[in-house]
Design an enzyme around this catalytic site. Sequence first.
Site, mmCIF file in Angstrom:
data_model
loop_
_atom_site.group_PDB
_atom_site.id
_atom_site.type_symbol
_atom_site.label_atom_id
_atom_site.label_comp_id
_atom_site.label_asym_id
_atom_site.label_seq_id
_atom_site.Cartn_x
_atom_site.Cartn_y
_atom_site.Cartn_z
ATOM 1 N N GLU A 35 -34.533 29.710 51.371
ATOM 2 C CA GLU A 35 -34.880 28.704 52.375
ATOM 3 C C GLU A 35 -35.041 29.309 53.774
ATOM 4 O OE1 GLU A 35 -32.558 26.410 49.176
ATOM 5 O OE2 GLU A 35 -32.301 28.311 50.258
ATOM 6 N N GLN B 249 -23.123 18.735 47.236
ATOM 7 C CA GLN B 249 -24.177 19.241 48.113
ATOM 8 C C GLN B 249 -24.455 18.301 49.297
ATOM 9 O OE1 GLN B 249 -27.609 20.451 45.711
ATOM 10 N NE2 GLN B 249 -26.692 22.498 45.499
ATOM 11 N N LYS C 91 -31.766 10.480 49.601
ATOM 12 C CA LYS C 91 -32.572 10.423 48.380
ATOM 13 C C LYS C 91 -32.992 9.000 48.012
ATOM 14 C CE LYS C 91 -33.004 12.168 43.673
ATOM 15 N NZ LYS C 91 -32.401 12.973 42.574
ATOM 16 N N MET D 231 -31.062 50.336 67.002
ATOM 17 C CA MET D 231 -30.767 49.892 68.355
ATOM 18 C C MET D 231 -29.268 49.890 68.625
ATOM 19 S SD MET D 231 -32.015 49.129 71.261
ATOM 20 C CE MET D 231 -33.695 48.497 71.213
#
Length: 560
Positions: A51, A114, A163, A468
């Site tokens: 994601e 979830q 949902k 760096m």
Amino acid sequence: MLLTGSQILIECLKEQGVDTIFGYPGGQVLNIYDELYRHQDEIKHILTSHEQGASHAADGYARATGKVGVCLATSGPGATNLVTGIATAYMDSVPMVAITGNVPVPLLGKDSFQEVDIAGITMPITKHNFIVKDITKLADTVRRAFKIAKSGRPGPVLVDITKDVTAAKCEYTKASKDEITFDEYVTVTSEDLEETLTLLRGCKKPMVFVGGGAVISGAERELMEFVELLDCPVTDSLMGKGAFPGDHPRYTGMLGMHGTKTSNLSVTECDLFIAIGTRFSDRVTGNATRFAQNAKKIHIDIDPVEINKNVIIDKRLIGDIKAVLHLINEKLDQQSHEEWMNKVEESKKKHPLTYQNNILTGPYILEKIDELVGENAIITTEVGQHQMWAAQYIKYRKPRTLITSGGLGTMGYGLGASLGAKVGMPDKTVINIAGDGCFRMNMNEIATATRYNIPIIQVIFNNHVLGMVRQWQTLFYGRRYSQTILNDKVDFVKLAEAMGAKAFRITKKEEVEPVLKEALSLNEPVVIDCIIDNDDKVWPMVAPGAAIEECFNEDDIKEK
């Protein structure tokens, strides 16, 4: 007409001209994905490997095209995996709409499977966010999200949809896309304009500093006209690259911590500093209390919050850059600063950018890339030494040709962004520049590139260290290289080939041009592993907390 929430969402996306979504499916967005399946000829969906890759791809798409980027994820970990990408877009003012699913309304607040409060989590890093729990509010919410994302100072907006809303039905009425006119964001009065013109006409050593706002505004023509009328040198920030051509005689290079000596010294000496579309980042100003002390300062920006936030200015002009510069250009008569321009030109000759010519280096590779692709490419980067070299050694001649994480400094950003840029601008060559440390972060997106045959070129500056951070450890931490050495057995060529990409390894200078030419000739994803020295550094540099005129390079250290 009576439609489900998922159908309404897709219709609203079509209203907004959305042609591409980057995402990853899951339980709470199944209804949305089922509807996407029915509309795959109208809206293309790119399934990323993670994601976070979807959020960076949506960001890269937005920066390359100027349109709103869209990403989609399910609830819980799917949504939280978008957070870094949303924050990256927020820091760099990128128009993006992130759509997430959530558990049905009766399960909210009950620690359901979830379930996460993604609206609460993202509140500090979005321009606005919504949770939709009523289907009758869905269409208007989506429309508002797109308008907010692209209006004024752009930024990311999150729309979290439960949902049950995606399954419920209600009446849908089609609406037209809400067009934005930037003139409405100009608050400059005639008095403001006259005071500005007085400063512009009275100065002897003006300097223009261009930030990312000029790119977002599409103000390159107005900017060029303004600079020619004022007869002055131009410097820019990392985000401002390409708004003013990097190969123009007036251009002095980037400003700030890794800016050129000419830019840093000229800003320190100038008597009028005109900042255009910038937030005065600490990486630009160095010690802000000592920044451009000899100059009156004009700040042009669309966001009034940025005025006097980091640097105290003398005259502010609030509005869209393109519109404000147009107003100034109409009134400003031709100025002449020949003596000042000659002095700046002498400084450019005295303080050129330099690098080691006897070995393979990042700057050499980047100069070859610039030579071969010119203005016909989009360069994306990760974050670190390679990013600064890409800003220094590639001459960006057009806006939206450097796509990089400036504010948040997100390692792992560039590869996903390159996918979004290439999808959005398929006729452009897209090259992502990465260090080996950054490439490890999200290298799984090479699999996305090969799945869809998105022909990006991934160039890795492989110095087997976190370059760096190592540079800072060398200069400021007594060469104590704590956890920055990457001497392991990872083979990026084999890894790329395992994911289906064409791969090359470069170990010497004479291999660079033929490999780049072959990569550019292939219409497929390519990974180029470039082995460079682990102690190569980005010069010049300004030490943390120092003023920008105290910039130094390797020769200065040797002289001490």
